[in-house]
Write a protein that holds these residues in place. Structure first.
Motif, short mmCIF file in Angstrom:
data_model
loop_
_atom_site.label_atom_id
_atom_site.label_comp_id
_atom_site.label_asym_id
_atom_site.label_seq_id
_atom_site.Cartn_x
_atom_site.Cartn_y
_atom_site.Cartn_z
N PHE A 39 0.35 -1.46 0.43
CA PHE A 39 0.24 0.15 0.10
C PHE A 39 0.88 1.51 0.12
O PHE A 39 0.11 2.41 -0.08
N ASP A 40 1.63 0.97 0.84
CA ASP A 40 3.47 2.24 0.07
C ASP A 40 3.43 2.02 -0.75
O ASP A 40 4.52 3.04 -0.51
N GLY A 41 3.71 1.42 -1.88
CA GLY A 41 4.42 2.01 -2.60
C GLY A 41 5.82 0.70 -3.01
O GLY A 41 6.15 0.44 -3.63
N THR A 42 6.44 -0.22 -1.80
CA THR A 42 7.18 -1.37 -1.78
C THR A 42 6.71 -2.16 -2.14
O THR A 42 5.70 -3.18 -2.30
N LEU A 43 7.91 -2.38 -2.89
CA LEU A 43 7.98 -4.03 -3.31
C LEU A 43 7.99 -4.84 -2.41
O LEU A 43 8.71 -5.35 -1.82
N MET A 44 6.72 -5.81 -2.88
CA MET A 44 7.62 -6.93 -2.46
C MET A 44 7.02 -8.60 -3.32
O MET A 44 6.75 -8.46 -4.51
N ALA A 45 8.17 -9.43 -2.74
CA ALA A 45 8.64 -10.23 -3.64
C ALA A 45 8.91 -11.90 -3.61
O ALA A 45 9.14 -11.99 -2.07
#
Length: 115
Positions: free
Chosen positions: A53-59
């Motif tokens: 939601f805060d624009g952070t990449l999750m991978a």
């Protein structure tokens, strides 16, 4: 993070993420789907990367790759309900230059392990 700041960060995340994902969508069995309330890119129905939601990449990556990224200060382990997830990382917008390689690695990892 207040909502206006979160929205700016999310837009910035999409500016980095969307061009990385676009060519992957031409690959067989790759599409967009939901993960934790966000849109993510997936292969054969399994999400391998998405934006928080805060624009952070999750991978999703193998543990050894995550260990290397954490040790290098590029990423941190994703935490859900107070518990670090074994195969998921978070990479901030400030490390956006690392996102293309991380997303490609996540794609390759899920392609290999997903029937």
């Amino acid at each position: 993070m207040p909502d206006p700041q979160r929205e700016v960060a999310r837009r910035r995340g999409h500016e980095i993420f969307d061009p990385i994902v676009e060519p992957l969508l031409a690959e067989p069995d790759v599409d967009v789907g939901r993960m934790f309330g966000s849109e993510g890119v997936r292969i054969r129905g399994k999400v391998f990367a998405f934006l928080g939601f805060d624009g952070t990449l999750m991978a999703k990556l193998p543990s050894a790759r995550i260990d290397a990224l954490v040790a290098a200060g590029i990423a941190q382990r994703m935490v859900m309900k107070g518990r670090p997830l074994r195969e998921w990382i978070e990479v901030g917008i400030d490390r956006g230059s690392a996102w293309p390689e991380i997303v490609r690695d996540a794609y390759a990892f899920l392609d290999e392990i997903t029937p």
